[in-house]
Design a protein around this motif. Structure first.
Motif, short mmCIF file in Angstrom:
data_model
loop_
_atom_site.label_atom_id
_atom_site.label_comp_id
_atom_site.label_asym_id
_atom_site.label_seq_id
_atom_site.Cartn_x
_atom_site.Cartn_y
_atom_site.Cartn_z
N SER A 230 1.06 81.42 34.15
CA SER A 230 0.62 80.04 34.30
C SER A 230 -0.45 79.66 33.28
N ASN B 285 11.46 84.22 34.22
CA ASN B 285 10.51 83.18 34.63
C ASN B 285 10.87 82.59 35.98
N VAL B 286 12.17 82.35 36.21
CA VAL B 286 12.60 81.77 37.49
C VAL B 286 12.36 82.76 38.62
N GLN C 128 5.62 69.12 37.07
CA GLN C 128 5.09 69.79 38.25
C GLN C 128 5.60 69.14 39.53
N ARG D 4 9.86 72.75 40.56
CA ARG D 4 9.13 73.99 40.87
C ARG D 4 9.18 74.96 39.70
N PHE D 5 10.21 74.83 38.88
CA PHE D 5 10.35 75.71 37.72
C PHE D 5 9.96 75.00 36.44
N GLN E 125 4.09 87.87 39.58
CA GLN E 125 3.70 86.46 39.64
C GLN E 125 4.07 85.72 38.37
N PRO E 126 4.36 84.42 38.50
CA PRO E 126 4.73 83.67 37.30
C PRO E 126 3.54 83.49 36.36
N SER F 122 10.34 85.24 38.84
CA SER F 122 8.94 85.59 39.12
C SER F 122 8.33 84.64 40.14
N ARG F 123 8.90 83.45 40.26
CA ARG F 123 8.39 82.51 41.30
C ARG F 123 8.61 83.07 42.69
N ARG G 275 9.84 78.39 49.66
CA ARG G 275 9.17 77.92 48.44
C ARG G 275 9.48 76.45 48.19
#
Lengths: 474, 474, 474
Positions: free
Chosen positions: B226, B347-348, A223, A351-352, B223-224, B350-351, C351
Motif C-alpha cells: 500500500s 496483488n489480488v 478506492q 477493492r482492487f 498483506q497487500p 494478497s487482499r 471483504r
C-alpha cells in the motif's frame, strides 16, 4: 428514415458480415431495371438513386469492402483499423470508425494516438497468428485493441505523452487476438461472441499488475466507498442529467466530453438507426437506474451508469436477437440488469483499485443471450448470420415467410421425415454421450430393453420430449 | 546432446505416456540388428550401447514402468509416488522424482515429509475412487498431492514439526483426485489438461478457510502493498539476479534454496533436455519481466517472478505443442504474459491473505492452449498423445512425413472423398446443433429451401466455409 | 418406516419429476389386485391401505399434481409456489411447502411475506418467458425466488416492513428464471442442475450493488475478521451445540429459530425420510467441522456452519446419486469439504461486505457431481430421471436387475455388436473433432494411413481405449 433504409436493405440483400459472400448482383440489377421501367416518374427515380447512394456508406459498407480487397495492403489495413474502432459498438463501418476517431481527437490527442496504436497492433498480431481473414477485415480483432489502448492511457497516472506507456500498450494489444481466440474457443460452444471480454481481462490485468504504487506504470487511485455519500435531491441538475445521455455513450470509449458522445451518436446513425436508438435508450435507462439506486450525482453526470447499458441495449436490441417487441422489452430489462450489475461490479473492483470496465455489459449480455425460451418471438440469430439490426431483421422475416410457405405446402409429409431424422441423430447423440460418461455398458442395455418394449413412433416422441425437457431443466 | 537423444528417441519409438501401449520390440530389434551389421566399427557400437543405456533412465522410463507392473504393490506405489513428484514439471520419470525428493530434503526435512505424505495419500485416494490405472501409474494423481502437502507446510505459521498439520494435509491430498476428476470433466471438452488447478484450489481453500488468526492452523500473514516500494537501481545485485534463475525453478516446489533449484534442473535434464532448457528460459524471462515492471528486488531474488514462467514455458514449449520455431516464440510470449499475470494475481490474492500459488501459470497456459490458428506450424498435440517434448516432436515429424507422402500419392482422388465426408459430418453436426437449440423446425425448413436452390458442390464449399468462419468468429 | 415407504414407492412406480409422464395405472392396479387376493388377512389389508394413504402426501405427491392440472389457474399457481418453497431442499411436495411457510411465519411475518412474493413473481416471470411447463409445475423456477425474497429481507438494514424493499425484491425474483435459464444452458452440457446459483448471484448482486452505505436499500454491515477470536474450550455450551443442528437446517432459509428448523425437519420427513436423515447428518457434520477449524462458538450456535452442509449432504446422498454405501460416504465427505469451503468463502465474501449465501454448497456439490469414477457403486442419475431419493433408488435397482438379466441372455452376441457401434460413433466423433480444430487434413491422412495397417478388431480396441484414457487424463 429508418423504414426507408430498412426497405432498401431488403431489396439490396447486402452480404452478411461473416458468412457466405455469394452475392448475385445480376438479380439485383434486373430488379432495379424493372422498377425503373415500371415507374418512370422523376421523383421515384431520384428517391431510388438517393437510397442507392445511402446504401454505399450505411450498414456494413459491403460494396466498399469488396472494392478494398483489390487495393494496396496499407490501405486495407487502414480500413480494418477503422472498422475495428467502430466494432466496439458492433458497427462494421469504416466511415463510422473515421468519425469515432474524430470524436476521440476532439477529446484528447494522446488518448486517440494510443487507441490507434492499440487497434493497429491488435490487427497486425491477428495477421501474424493467421486468424480468419474475414474476421480481421470486419475489424473483429481490432475493437479490443482500441479499448485496451484508450483505457490504458485514460487510467495511467503518469500524465499524457508518457511515451513509455506505448510499450505495455503494444504488448497488451498484441495479446488481444490470443485472448480473443482462446475465449472464442470456449464461447463458440454456446454460439456466443466474446464481446469485450479480452479488453476487460487485459486492462484489468495491466492495472492490477502495476497498481497505483508503481515506479514505471502508475495507475490512478481508485478506492472503495466507505461512508454515506451526501445526496440532496434538491441539488439535482436536470441539464447535466440530460447531458449524461450522450456522455454515457462517449464513456464506451472512456470519453467524458458530451460533444464526443454526440459525434459517436452520429456515427452510429450512419450505419444503423436501430443501433443508434438503442444506444440512446440504454444510456437513459442507465441514468434512471443510477437515480433509483441513489448513486452519487457526480457518477451519473460523468456517464458511469450509462456506457455498459448502452452496449447491453445495443447487443440485445436487434444485434444478436432479431428485433421484435418482446426483444425490445428484453433489451430494456437487460439494460436495467446491467446497470444493477454495473454498480455491483464497480464496488467489487474498487477493492482492487480497478474500474468496472465493461464487465457488467459482457456478463449481462451473455446471460441474456444464453436464455432459452419456448416463444418464437425471441429469436437468437446464429452467430455466423449476425450483421446489423436492419439486416438481421430482414433475415428473420425472410425465414419466417419461408417457414410459413413450407408449412402450407408439405405439412403432412414433412412431420414424419423430420421425426425420423430427429430420432436417428438423437440416438446417435445419446450414444456419444454415454460413451463420454464411461457408463455405456449399463445404460446401453437399459436402452435396448426399453426399445424393445415400445414401438418406433413412441420412441420418437419420447426422445424428442426428453431432449426438450433436459434442456429446459433448471 | 539434445540432438543425439532426440535421434535416439526417434529410433526407439518409446511408448506414449497415456495411450496405445502396443509396442513392437521385434521391429526395433531388427532395425538395431541391421545397424550393427552395416557399421561394425567399435566406436559406433559403443555409442549405440551408450544411447541404449541412456534410454533406460531418460524420457518416461517406459521399460522400467513395464518391468514394475510385475512387482510387489508397495514398490509400484513408490514408483507412482516418485513419478507424481516429477509430474509437477510434466516429467514422467521416477528417477527425476527421486532426485527432486533429494532436493526437497536438502531444503527442509519437514516439508519433504509433508510432500511425501501428500503424494502418497493423493495416489491412494485415486486408487479408492477407481480412477484410470494408467493415469495413476503415470503419477498424474500425485503431483497435486505433493504440492498441496509442501505448500501447506510452507505457508503454515505454526512452525515445523507441528504434527496436527498432517490432518488437513491428508484430507486435502485425498480431495485432490476428486477435484482433478471434476475439473477434467470440464477441461476434457476442450482437450485441455487440468494442470495444477486442483492444488491451487485446495491450498487457497485451506489458507483462506483458516487464515492468519486461527487457533488450530494459523497461516503466514500476507498483506497487500500500500505504498511506493523503495527501488534504487544502483543497489541491484547482479549475482543474486543470476541466482534467481535456479531459485525460480526451486520455487515451483516452494523452495528458496538455489542448490535445490540446481538439483531440480539436473532432474529435468535427465528426463528431457528440451524441458530443462525451457525451464531455465522461463525463469530468466520471469526475472526480466520483474525488472521491467519495477518489482521489489527482494521478490525477484526470492524467485517469485520465476516459477510460474518456468511452468508456462515448459508447457507451451514442446510439451503440449510440437516444438517448432513459432512455438518456441509462443512459449516465450506465454512466459512474459504469465509474469504479468503473476504480478496481477499476487496483488489480488494478497487482499485475501493468499499467495499467488500457480494460478498465473494455469490461466496463461490454458489461454495459450485454447488458441486456434490457421498456421500448421503451431500444432497442438491431442492430449492422449502427449508424452515429453522429444517424443512429441518425433510424433509431429512422423505425422508431417506421412501427410506429405499421402498427398503425393492420391491427391486428385482424396480431395473429392474428403469433401463428401466433410459434407456429411457437417450436416449431421448442424442437425445436432439445431436440435440443441430447440429451433429445429424453423431452420430445418430454411436449410431444405436453400439446399434445393444450390447444387451439391456449392453446398460443400459453403458449409465448410461457414464452419471455419463460425469457429474463428471472435 | 423408510423401508416400508421405499417398498411402496417401488410398487407404485410414481412418475419422474421431469420426464416421460407416460403413466400406466392399469398395470399398477393389477399388481395391487393380485397382492390383495393373495394375502387376505385383515392386518395386511389395513397396512396396505395405510401405505396407499401415505403415498398420497409423501414423495412428490404425483396424484395430487395430476388432479391439480384440471383445477383453476390460481390454485395451480399456489401449488407451484408451495412446491417452489420446498424445492430449496430438493423436495417437490406442496404439503412440505405449506409446512415450510408455517415455519417461516413462526420466524418472522415480514420475511415470510417477502419469501412468498419472491416465489410468486419468479414463477410468474417463468410463465411470461414460456419456460418448460413441467419445470414450473415442479417448483423449479420458484425456489430461487423464495430465497431471493427471504434473504433480501434478512440482510436489509432498513428494518422490517420497509415496503420499498418489495421493488428490488420483485425485480430480482423476476430475473431468477432468466439467470436460471442461462446457467442451465451451460450446466446442461455436463448434465448438471443449477442448484441455488441464481439466488447466490442475484442476492450478492443486490447486496454489493447497494452496500451498507446506501440511502435507499442499506444492507447489514459484514466485515472481515482481523484478530484472534477469543475461544475458550471450557466455555462450550453442549445444549446449544446440539440445538445448532436444527438451527443449521433452519438457516437454509435464513432462520435462526430452532423450532423453525424443527418444523423444516418434519416437512422433509413427510416427503422423503432419506432426505431428512441426510439433512440432519449434514448439519451435524458442519457443526463438527466448525469445532475442528476452531470457529467462534457463536457462529456454530447460529447454524452458519450447518446450512451449506445440509444441502450438500442431501444433494449427494441419494438425490443426484443413487444411494449406496459408497455414495453415503461420499455425501459425508462432500459435507466436510463443503464446511471447509464455507469457511473459505465466508472469509472472502466478507471483504466485500457479503455473506457466504449458499455458494459453498453449490460449488462443492457441483464438484462432487462432476466426479467420474470407474466403480458402478457410484451411479449418477441422468438429470431427467431425478425425483427423490427413495424413487431414485428404485430406478437404480430396476436398472441393475435388467442389466444382469440382459447380460445372462445375450452375453456373447452383444459384446460384438457393442464394439461395432462404439467404433462407428467413435470414428464419427473423431472426425467431428478434427473438423472443429480445423486440422482435418493432416490428421485425416494419418488416420487413413494407420487404419490401413491395422485390422478392424485392433482399431476397435484402440479407439475405445484411447477414449477412456483421454477422459481420465488429469
Amino acid at each position: 428514415m429508418s423504414d426507408a433504409l430498412c426497405a432498401n436493405f431488403q431489396i439490396k440483400e447486402l452480404h452478411p458480415l461473416m458468412a457466405h459472400p455469394e452475392h448475385n448482383p445480376s438479380q439485383e440489377d434486373k430488379m432495379e431495371g424493372q422498377a425503373k421501367t415500371a415507374e418512370a416518374s422523376c421523383w421515384h427515380r431520384s428517391w431510388a438513386r438517393f437510397l442507392k447512394g445511402v446504401s454505399y456508406f450505411s450498414g456494413d459498407m459491403e460494396v466498399f469492402a469488396k472494392w478494398m480487397e483489390r487495393q494496396f495492403f496499407l490501405l486495407q489495413l487502414l480500413d480494418w483499423v477503422l472498422r475495428g474502432a467502430a466494432q466496439v459498438m458492433f458497427v462494421n463501418n469504416p466511415l463510422s470508425g473515421l468519425i469515432i476517431f474524430a470524436g476521440l481527437i476532439l477529446q484528447n490527442y494522446w488518448w486517440a494516438l494510443n487507441g490507434f496504436v492499440g487497434t493497429l497492433f491488435a490487427t497486425i498480431s491477428a495477421l501474424f497468428l493467421q486468424q480468419s481473414r474475414g474476421a480481421i477485415a470486419a475489424g473483429l480483432y481490432g475493437y479490443n485493441g482500441i479499448l485496451v489502448g484508450l483505457l490504458m492511457a485514460v487510467f495511467s497516472n503518469a500524465g499524457d505523452w508518457y511515451w513509455w506507456l506505448l510499450l505495455p500498450n503494444i504488448f497488451m494489444s498484441m495479446m488481444c487476438p490470443i485472448v480473443s481466440s482462446a475465449l472464442a474457443s470456449i464461447n463458440s460452444r454456446w454460439d456466443l461472441p466474446v464481446f469485450t471480454l479480452p479488453f476487460n481481462i487485459l486492462v484489468c490485468l495491466h492495472m492490477v499488475a502495476t497498481g497505483h504504487y508503481n515506479h514505471h506504470f502508475p495507475q490512478v487511485l481508485i478506492q472503495p466507498r466507505s461512508e454515506l455519500p451526501n445526496i440532496t435531491w434538491s441539488e439535482i441538475n436536470v441539464a447535466k442529467l440530460f447531458r449524461s445521455v450522450p456522455v454515457g455513450i462517449g464513456q464506451v470509449y472512456g470519453c467524458d466530453n458530451p460533444w464526443t458522445g454526440g459525434i459517436f451518436i452520429i456515427s452510429l446513425f450512419i450505419s444503423s438507426p436501430i443501433t443508434c436508438a438503442h444506444a440512446v435508450l440504454g444510456s437513459a435507462v442507465g441514468m434512471v437506474s443510477g437515480l433509483a439506486l441513489s448513486a452519487p450525482f457526480e457518477d451519473i453526470y460523468f456517464g458511469l451508469w450509462g456506457y455498459n447499458c448502452v452496449l447491453a441495449c445495443i447487443a440485445i436490441g436487434g444485434m444478436f436477437y432479431a428485433l421484435t417487441w418482446r426483444v425490445h422489452l428484453l433489451a430494456i430489462t437487460c439494460a436495467l440488469f446491467c446497470a444493477y450489475l454495473g454498480s455491483a461490479i464497480a464496488n467489487v473492483m474498487s477493492r482492487f483499485g480497478l474500474p468496472a470496465c465493461t464487465w457488467p455489459f459482457c456478463l449481462s449480455a451473455l446471460t441474456f443471450l444464453l436464455l432459452t425460451t419456448g416463444t418464437k418471438a425471441i429469436f437468437k440469430l446464429p452467430l455466423a448470420k449476425v450483421t446489423y439490426p436492419e439486416k438481421n431483421l430482414a433475415f428473420y422475416w425472410r425465414m419466417k415467410k419461408q417457414e410459413k410457405a413450407e408449412k402450407e405446402r408439405e405439412d403432412p409429409l414433412k412431420a414424419v421425415n423430420e421425426q425420423v431424422i430427429l430420432n436417428e441423430t438423437e440416438q446417435l447423440k445419446l450414444e456419444l454421450q454415454q460413451m463420454e460418461e464411461g457408463k455405456q455398458e449399463g445404460e446401453n442395455e437399459m436402452t435396448t430393453e426399453e426399445d424393445q418394449r415400445v414401438n418406433i413412433e413412441e420412441t420418437n416422441r419420447q426422445n424428442t420430449f426428453s431432449e426438450v425437457v433436459r434442456l429446459d431443466y433448471v
